[in-house]
Design a protein around this motif. Structure first.
Motif, short mmCIF file in Angstrom:
data_model
loop_
_atom_site.label_atom_id
_atom_site.label_comp_id
_atom_site.label_asym_id
_atom_site.label_seq_id
_atom_site.Cartn_x
_atom_site.Cartn_y
_atom_site.Cartn_z
N MET A 1 -7.59 17.04 20.38
CA MET A 1 -7.82 18.46 20.04
C MET A 1 -7.65 18.37 17.88
O MET A 1 -7.00 17.59 17.37
CB MET A 1 -6.61 19.57 20.35
N HIS B 1 -16.29 20.86 8.81
CA HIS B 1 -17.96 20.09 9.43
C HIS B 1 -19.00 20.92 9.36
O HIS B 1 -20.26 21.17 9.99
CB HIS B 1 -16.92 20.06 11.20
N PHE B 2 -18.85 22.73 9.65
CA PHE B 2 -19.86 23.67 10.02
C PHE B 2 -19.32 24.69 8.78
O PHE B 2 -18.52 25.09 9.19
CB PHE B 2 -20.15 24.18 11.52
N LYS C 1 -11.83 24.46 17.63
CA LYS C 1 -12.52 22.76 17.86
C LYS C 1 -13.54 22.30 17.34
O LYS C 1 -13.78 21.35 16.95
CB LYS C 1 -12.62 23.18 19.39
N TRP C 2 -14.43 23.29 16.54
CA TRP C 2 -15.99 22.49 15.70
C TRP C 2 -15.40 22.23 15.01
O TRP C 2 -16.52 21.62 13.53
CB TRP C 2 -16.88 23.21 16.34
N GLN C 3 -14.18 22.22 14.48
CA GLN C 3 -14.07 22.59 12.66
C GLN C 3 -14.86 24.19 12.04
O GLN C 3 -15.39 22.87 10.65
CB GLN C 3 -13.59 21.56 11.95
N ARG D 1 -17.14 30.31 25.98
CA ARG D 1 -17.10 28.57 25.36
C ARG D 1 -18.20 28.04 25.28
O ARG D 1 -18.56 27.01 25.04
CB ARG D 1 -16.26 28.93 26.32
N THR D 2 -19.33 28.03 26.74
CA THR D 2 -20.42 27.49 27.23
C THR D 2 -21.29 27.69 25.73
O THR D 2 -22.23 26.37 25.36
CB THR D 2 -21.38 27.96 28.52
N ARG D 3 -21.41 28.82 25.41
CA ARG D 3 -22.73 29.44 24.46
C ARG D 3 -22.18 29.08 23.28
O ARG D 3 -23.09 28.41 21.94
CB ARG D 3 -22.45 30.77 24.12
N ASP E 1 -20.31 26.24 22.61
CA ASP E 1 -20.29 24.82 22.53
C ASP E 1 -21.52 24.05 22.33
O ASP E 1 -22.15 23.77 22.17
CB ASP E 1 -19.92 24.48 23.67
N ALA E 2 -22.19 24.59 23.79
CA ALA E 2 -23.75 24.87 22.97
C ALA E 2 -24.24 24.63 21.91
O ALA E 2 -25.55 24.16 20.89
CB ALA E 2 -25.18 25.51 24.19
N PHE E 3 -23.82 26.12 20.66
CA PHE E 3 -25.24 26.44 19.63
C PHE E 3 -24.31 24.85 18.35
O PHE E 3 -25.64 24.47 17.80
CB PHE E 3 -24.10 27.50 19.40
N GLU F 1 -23.17 21.82 19.64
CA GLU F 1 -23.94 20.50 20.15
C GLU F 1 -25.22 20.64 19.06
O GLU F 1 -25.87 19.53 18.73
CB GLU F 1 -24.08 20.71 21.57
N SER F 2 -26.16 22.18 19.17
CA SER F 2 -27.25 22.02 18.68
C SER F 2 -27.17 21.90 17.02
O SER F 2 -28.78 20.59 16.29
CB SER F 2 -27.70 23.15 19.02
N GLU G 1 -25.32 19.94 15.85
CA GLU G 1 -24.60 19.04 15.03
C GLU G 1 -25.26 17.77 15.31
O GLU G 1 -25.91 17.04 14.79
CB GLU G 1 -23.70 18.28 16.97
#
Lengths: 279, 423
Positions: B1, B263-264, B286-288, B400-402, B404-406, B408-409, B411
């Motif tokens: 984590m 990261h973002f 989670k995605w920094q 969470r899915t939205r 995470d998908a955002f 991932e895209s 990234e």
């Protein structure tokens, strides 16, 4: 030869796919089980069945990517990715040229704009409401006493599709009962039901730039009536792969193969970040 | 984590102390009738005017969000619904009304019956009915300041005069109600304190333009917003923001950001889902991903683009603040422009829009906003839906899915961009 798997734990069904890369990428096996209450167990069963079909031992599979709502419950998975990213990837692989994905699953529907390498450019999802999803169809089928497999072909025989005004998955039942009481045929009612969902999906997809090729994915893609209704409202051809239901798992397996390819990993896709943070 | 490095400097504790001191004063007012209290809307508040009477504000939204963040908002919401409030009424309103019905407060202390309910409604016309209901339930006097909505780039001279006249009428009203004479010098000093607090706050906001940003301009900014609304017109507020700026400046000078690696960088539109504040924040951590700017932190006032209260024109600058310099009274096109500047000048990777189910007024245009940023400006935009107060609208798995998908895209876009640049 690299062997990897994708496991897509959806709200209704869990799908697993094992793929290999030996110069060319192939699907070795696919399996499908009902998700039920025990998500972890469903993922294990799907994966085990898949291994059995491919005559492989679990240890032969080098990397497993989990996707779908239950992705964080896949204990044996190496990493997780969302079904949105996996559907785009899988659709671009199975239906080359895909630029728009319409995914209709059990409890949600999504529209995804896809780039040339199968990457997600943009996406929209239904809000917290099951309108426009497989559940809407399942409820309609149930109230009419017709099996889910039959409703699509029957809807194609509609002569005068009824107008289904509601988008509510619960209230559609009373609409249908009312039409039955009026003596409307099952075909016309189902024709109306399919059109209602197609229109709902169109309004969702219009938030994106809908560009061809359009590929339909998810369990509802097996319903020929839904595919035709979508084509009617979109005014365009919709591609459907025979593996439409497995596309999320295929996308996940493709990412898993990339993970095994060190040269690839250091190149375009740096998905390492997605590995962290299980919940 | 991913390791989270949340902003937990001395400022965090000072903020807590200040807000508790405010609630203690409200408790004292409930027990003794002193100091006088005025219920106001956070957005476009005229807290400076209250200083001229030694009065303190009550903000129903602040009370409501405090309950939501502690997972206590559903009971009062249900109490209001039992009374007849509809499912799609503003959840802030229902939580506030429910609290009054059930005698709930955000602290152990009491909340006073206000000396005056001042409906300084800007942009959100729900307040007209909300404050009417409060006046009836609390048996308190109501005075409405009609603030013209921003219809063009700037307000007219008549808009400003119209509001100034109403502010002067408010002064007369408060003189009658409190039995105190309005202290013009103290008002001018309050406006000057606001000017200084706003300058410091603006400098803090501009620190987020650095990479990495030393604080999250959404999640951490919310911590700093309480003192901004309650204390900006007082010396304690100026001291607070001096300390906050010094601390964050030092952090930034040392090269420290919110995360190990930023990261973002994001711009956030809309208030957070307070009932799931922690869960929601973790989804970005989670995605920094660090918010470098947010429109929500300009609800109470928009100062990073230069506006300051002016002690030489105290009434006029209070009026200007109410009309032009808060996000809720601005037109949708001005909100677009504000967001566009954030994305460009704060160097963001994407925009996140949080649609609030029970706030039709500010969420209504966000679909078009999304289209404008994705289709016309090519800014990756994530659109998520829940509520700022009602926990029933938060779908954790979907959200969470939205998210995470955002990422991932994003990234993928970053990775391919770096390959292209390197090639």
């Amino acid at each position: 030869m690299r062997i990897a798997a994708g496991v897509d734990v959806g709200s209704t069904q869990t799908k697993a796919v094992i793929m290999s890369d030996n110069g060319g990428v192939n699907i070795l096996a696919r399996s499908l089980v009902d998700t039920g209450a025990n998500v972890q167990r469903a993922a294990e069963r799907a994966f085990d069945q898949c291994c059995e079909q491919a005559a492989l031992h679990a240890s032969d599979v080098g990397f497993v990517v989990g996707t779908g709502y239950g992705r964080y419950k896949i204990a044996f998975g190496n990493t997780q990715m969302t079904e949105i990213t996996c559907h785009a990837k899988g659709a671009a692989f199975l239906c080359p040229g895909t630029r728009t994905v319409i995914d209709m699953g059990g409890q949600d529907s999504k529209a995804i704009s896809v780039g040339t390498s199968g990457e997600v450019i943009d996406f929209v999802m239904n809000d917290k409401c099951a309108a426009g999803t497989g559940r809407f169809l399942a409820n309609s089928a149930e109230v009419m006493g017709i099996s889910l497999d039959e409703i699509g072909p029957l809807s194609l025989q509609a002569k005068y599709p009824v107008r289904i005004a509601t988008v509510c998955t619960v209230f559609v039942e009373s609409d249908i009962l009312s039409y039955l009481a009026q003596g409307k045929t099952a075909e016309d009612i189902l024709g109306g039901v399919h059109l209602a969902i197609a229109k709902r999906t169109l309004s969702l997809a219009r938030r994106l730039n809908i560009e061809p090729e359009i590929t339909m994915t998810g369990g509802v893609a097996r319903n020929i009536g839904m595919v035709r209704a979508l084509e009617e409202v979109l005014g365009r051809k919709v591609q459907v792969s025979p593996d439409a239901q497995f596309i999320g798992a295929v996308g996940a397996a493709l990412f898993a193969l990339e993970k095994l390819d060190q040269s690839f990993e250091s190149g375009i896709w740096r998905g390492d970040h997605a590995v962290t943070g299980g919940h | 984590m991913t390791e989270k490095k949340e902003y937990r400097g001395s400022i965090h504790q000072r903020q807590k102390d200040l807000m508790l001191a405010w609630y203690a004063q409200l408790d004292q007012a409930a027990n003794t009738g002193n100091p006088p209290t005025v219920t106001m809307m956070v957005s476009g508040n005229c807290v400076e005017l209250l200083e001229g009477f030694g009065a303190i504000p009550i903000y129903p939204e602040v009370n409501a969000l405090q309950l939501a963040i502690r997972h206590q908002s559903l009971d009062p919401i249900l109490a209001a619904e039992e009374l007849g409030y509809a499912a799609d009424n503003c959840a802030y309103v229902k939580a506030d009304i429910g609290c009054i019905l059930k005698g709930i407060t955000p602290t152990d202390g009491k909340l006073p019956t206000p000396t005056l309910i001042l409906c300084n409604f800007v942009g959100c016309n729900t307040y007209l009915k909300w404050f009417e209901h409060l006046a009836k339930l609390q048996n308190a006097p109501l005075y409405v300041i009609d603030v013209p909505f921003m219809r063009a780039d700037h307000p007219t001279r008549f808009d400003v005069e119209y509001v100034v006249k109403q502010l002067q009428e408010t002064v007369k009203k408060l003189e009658q109600l409190t039995g105190r004479k309005f202290d013009h010098d103290r008002f001018r000093q309050a406006v000057d304190c606001s000017r200084r607090s706003e300058e410091l706050w603006s400098q803090i906001k501009h620190l987020a333009r650095r990479t990495p940003s030393p604080f999250d301009a959404y999640f951490d900014a919310i911590t700093l917003m309480g003192p901004l609304y309650v204390y900006r017109a007082r010396p304690e507020g100026v001291e607070f923001f001096e300390a906050a700026l010094a601390e964050l400046q030092a952090k930034s000078d040392a090269g420290h950001g919110v995360y190990e690696k930023e990261h973002f960088r994001l711009v956030m539109e809309g208030p957070p889902p307070y009932p799931y504040f922690r869960t929601f924040r973790d989804m970005f951590a989670k995605w920094q991903a660090c918010a470098v700017a947010s429109t929500y932190s300009t609800v109470g006032g928009l100062w990073e683009f230069g506006f300051r209260h002016d002690p030489d024109h105290p009434f006029e600058s209070v009026a200007m603040h109410m009309i032009e310099q808060n996000v809720t009274n601005r037109s949708l096109l001005q909100r677009y422009e504000q967001l566009r500047r954030y994305v460009e000048e704060w160097n963001a990777d994407g925009l996140v829009i949080h649609f609030v189910k029970s706030c039709r007024l500010f969420s209504a245009g966000q679909g078009d906003m999304r289209d404008y940023f994705t289709k016309q400006l090519g800014v990756p935009t994530l659109y998520i839906e829940s509520d700022l107060e009602d926990p029933r609208y938060f779908g954790e798995a979907q959200t969470r899915t939205r998210i995470d998908a955002f990422f991932e895209s994003l990234e993928h876009a970053k990775a391919t961009a770096s390959v292209r640049v390197g090639a």
